[in-house]
Each structure stands twice: as C-alpha cells, then as structure tokens.
Design a protein around this motif. Structure first.
Motif, PDB file in Angstrom:
ATOM      1  N   GLY A  76       0.691  -1.168   0.013  1.00  0.00           N
ATOM      2  CA  GLY A  76      -0.146  -0.202   0.090  1.00  0.00           C
ATOM      3  C   GLY A  76       0.714   1.285  -0.144  1.00  0.00           C
ATOM      4  N   LYS A  77       0.350   2.382   0.339  1.00  0.00           N
ATOM      5  CA  LYS A  77       0.983   3.573   0.470  1.00  0.00           C
ATOM      6  C   LYS A  77       0.664   4.489   1.466  1.00  0.00           C
ATOM      7  N   LEU A  78       1.772   5.024   2.276  1.00  0.00           N
ATOM      8  CA  LEU A  78       1.659   5.876   3.419  1.00  0.00           C
ATOM      9  C   LEU A  78       2.271   7.091   3.129  1.00  0.00           C
ATOM     10  N   GLY A  79       1.342   8.170   2.824  1.00  0.00           N
ATOM     11  CA  GLY A  79       1.948   9.303   2.463  1.00  0.00           C
ATOM     12  C   GLY A  79       2.454   9.034   0.986  1.00  0.00           C
ATOM     13  N   LYS A  80       3.811   9.682   0.763  1.00  0.00           N
ATOM     14  CA  LYS A  80       4.451   9.683  -0.439  1.00  0.00           C
ATOM     15  C   LYS A  80       5.274   7.981  -0.687  1.00  0.00           C
ATOM     16  N   SER A  81       5.296   7.390   0.479  1.00  0.00           N
ATOM     17  CA  SER A  81       5.922   5.988   0.566  1.00  0.00           C
ATOM     18  C   SER A  81       5.351   4.819   0.189  1.00  0.00           C
ATOM     19  N   LEU A  82       5.752   4.010  -0.818  1.00  0.00           N
ATOM     20  CA  LEU A  82       5.206   2.724  -0.812  1.00  0.00           C
ATOM     21  C   LEU A  82       5.672   1.796   0.346  1.00  0.00           C
ATOM     22  N   VAL A  83       4.617   0.871   0.535  1.00  0.00           N
ATOM     23  CA  VAL A  83       4.782   0.161   1.887  1.00  0.00           C
ATOM     24  C   VAL A  83       4.651  -1.287   1.564  1.00  0.00           C
TER      25      VAL A  83
END
Length: 394
Positions: free
Chosen positions: A283-290
């Motif tokens: 998924g995504k957390l802010g601009k980061s891919l998780v």
C-alpha cells in the motif's frame, strides 16, 4: 472468504503503484550497478580508423607476392607512418593505425627479414583485410551504444567510455527503510533465551538489496505494540519504500496492518495466492510505498525476491525488473499444487533441479543451502521426474 490475489496480478499491481524516480548524471566511474535513464549515443567510431589486430607487417593486398622493402614503423598510440608504395611495407604492432596504401597485415611469424627486405615464408596467399580491425567495425558515431534501462555492468561501463562518455544519465537510487518487528528479536550475537531469536531478517533483506542501486536504512527489533510500530513507520515516511518484516498476518500481535491504517495508510492488496508468502501486504503511506513481508525467513526471502527487488529495480529505471525464470529438468516427483503458486527451495546443477524434502519456511539452513527457487504455478498437475520446470536462481 475473499479469494487470494494471484501472484502475477499482485506483481502488476505493485508496479502500477510505483513511479520511476527522476534521473541524475553521475561520472562513469560511479555508475556501476545503476540503470541508464536514456539511450547513450556514441560520440565516436570504434575503431576510429583501420588498425592492426596483430604484430606484423602492413602491405597492400594487390602487392601480396612480395618481397617488400621495409620503409617504416607503426606503433600503437602514434600517428600512422608515411604512406607505403608498391613493393614496400611498414612494421606494425597491435593497435597501431595502418599507413596509407596498406589494407592487409601479414603476421610476423609468417615472414623473414633479409637485409631490409621482408619475405613471406608461411602465408603464400594473404587474404585482403586479414588481421585488420576496420574503422567503425565495433560501432560508429551516432549508433546507440547502450539502451535506456540497461544495467551498467563493468563491461557496459567500459563500452560507455569507449563510446566517448564521461558522465552517464541514470535513474535515481531509491531510499528504503527496513523495519523488522517482533518482541522475540534480539541483536545478533546476543545470548538468547528459549523465547528469543537473533534478528536475522533485516540483515538478510539488506544483503539482498546491496546488489541494487539503493540507499538503505535499518530500523530493527521494533516491539509488538502499536505506539512503537507507529513511531517507526512515521520515522520512515521520508523514504521511497518502507519494508516491514513480520507482523503482517492476522494474529492478535500482528500489528503492521492496524498501525498502517491508524496512520492513514491506503492498502492496495493483502494476501497472495503463493506459498510461502501468503500474508504479503502492499500500500501507500503518504508518499512512501509500503511492502509488508512475512516474518518467517523463507517467506521473507521469497517475497523479497518476487516483489521487493523488482520494485526497487523498477523505481531505479531498469528495463527488466522481474526475476529471470530459467528451465531445468526435475530430479524428483512434484505433487500437484492448489490455488497457490509454490516456490520450493531447491538445488540446481548439471543433472537438473532437486527440491529439498522439507520446505518449512522457518528453516534458514535449507534456504542457505539452496541455490534456486523451483516455481510451481497454481493448480499445476502432479509431475514425475524428468519433467521440465521453471526456477529462479538465488
């Protein structure tokens, strides 16, 4: 029950979430392992002029009978000698430019010198152009020397330099945070109690990433409580990719997904039709891919091979980012698979490929001994020894 996401669809969805990073220019000497961000066009031809491929004597083919009067010498790194005329030759060394009037080289082993005359003794009919590297025979100015997305290996860097480059446009190296979770984890080398285990997964994943252009930050041994996990995730939000290891399943102490949601993360998929590695989340957390990997080392390794490494290659600009599948003959019977694709730790050699009897994803000894992951697609029928199968070299 919601059906599990097929492996290939999960890989496609992960890459669809990503955006290739901007490019940057770096010196050739610093570009090893990076991916070319635009075609490299040759600024020069190689060779730049006709040159000798052997030590010998430069002659005109039409004057091949000899003997020839020795009138000059051609050395590598020097301008060509004076032009030769019929009946003349010039001593020439490997890499030297051919003098005007010459188009063929006779090897020094095939001639003898007698008072300034060179006579042919062992090559009665020289072939026109033999032992000559012709202008542009490797590549010509204006040719695409290296294509966008090329992995800049040692040989590719050498090619770039010969083509006239001193700087290369490459994809930016992604930044990645590795978060290993679990109350049971202790520092490597620590004396452990029965309920403890040395934290190995973050070391293993970082080592897998070391072969790629990436900037890695390790945040290890995060406690299994919401506050600790949320704080760790928050601290990594400046990274392009956040990888968590462990805590991605559905147990009471598997808190990665709840912490991710508490911080406003957006889950794209969770649970893959593969074995090992079913509880994978992205998924995504802010601009980061998780990317949340399972905690068992076998599962973490397999999912990193199939998802994390391709993601990093894609972000960094590689034209080919999925793992390379190769073929081998199975040395063992293979049972039918269910709706989950399977990756069996195996050993491949000249006789074929042999999976290990135990595929327990917690056993690092098996993973360390393996050199391949034998791929069994979902719903594969039973196969007998001698069947052709696919595998990924590890």
């Amino acid at each position: 029950m919601k059906p599990l996401l097929p492996l290939e669809e999960a890989q496609e969805r992960l890459i669809a979430m990503a955006t290739r990073l901007p490019s940057e220019s770096v010196p050739v000497a610093e570009a090893l392992g990076r991916y070319l961000a635009k075609d490299l066009v040759a600024k020069r031809s190689q060779p730049a002029a006709d040159m000798s491929a052997m030590d010998g004597y430069a002659i005109a083919f039409d004057d091949r009978a000899g003997p020839w009067k020795l009138v000059g010498e051609c050395k590598a790194g020097s301008p060509p000698s004076t032009p030769i005329k019929p009946g003349q030759t010039a001593r020439i060394f490997t890499g030297a430019l051919l003098p005007q009037g010459a188009d063929t080289v006779v090897m020094q082993e095939n001639v003898e010198e007698d008072g300034g005359l060179i006579r042919l003794i062992d090559e009665p009919s020289p072939v026109k152009g033999r032992h000559v590297r012709h202008k542009g025979g490797d590549f010509q100015a204006g040719d695409v020397a290296l294509s966008v997305g090329t992995t800049l290996t040692a040989a590719a860097l050498g090619h770039a330099v010969i083509a006239g480059a001193d700087m290369l446009c490459v994809g930016h190296a992604p930044s990645i945070a590795i978060l290993s979770t679990g109350d049971e984890l202790v520092a490597p080398g620590t004396d452990t109690q029965p309920h403890q285990i040395p934290a190995s997964n973050d070391i293993m994943i970082a080592a897998m990433l070391a072969q790629l252009p990436v900037r890695t930050r390790s945040i290890s041994r995060i406690r299994d409580d919401m506050d600790s996990l949320c704080a760790a995730l928050e601290s990594a939000k400046d990274c392009d990719v956040i990888v968590t290891i462990g805590g991605a399943s559905v147990g009471d102490h598997d808190l990665v997904a709840p912490a991710f949601e508490k911080l406003g993360g957006e889950t794209d998929f969770w649970k893959i039709a593969m074995k090992p590695g079913k509880p994978l989340m992205a998924g995504k957390l802010g601009k980061s891919l998780v990317l949340a990997l399972p905690g068992n080392p076998g599962s973490a390794f397999v999912t990193a091979t199939l998802f994390l490494l391709p993601l990093i290659r894609y972000l960094a600009g590689a034209s080919t980012y999925l793992p390379l599948m190769q073929n081998a003959i199975s040395n063992a019977p293979l049972p039918a698979t269910t709706q989950r694709a399977e990756f069996l730790r195996a050993n491949v050699d000249g006789s074929g490929i042999t999976p290990y009897n135990s595929q327990d994803s917690a056993k690092l000894s098996i993973l360390a001994a393996a050199n391949a992951l034998l791929y069994r697609p979902a719903r594969s029928p039973e196969q007998q020894p001698g069947a052709k199968v696919s595998y990924i070299a590890i």
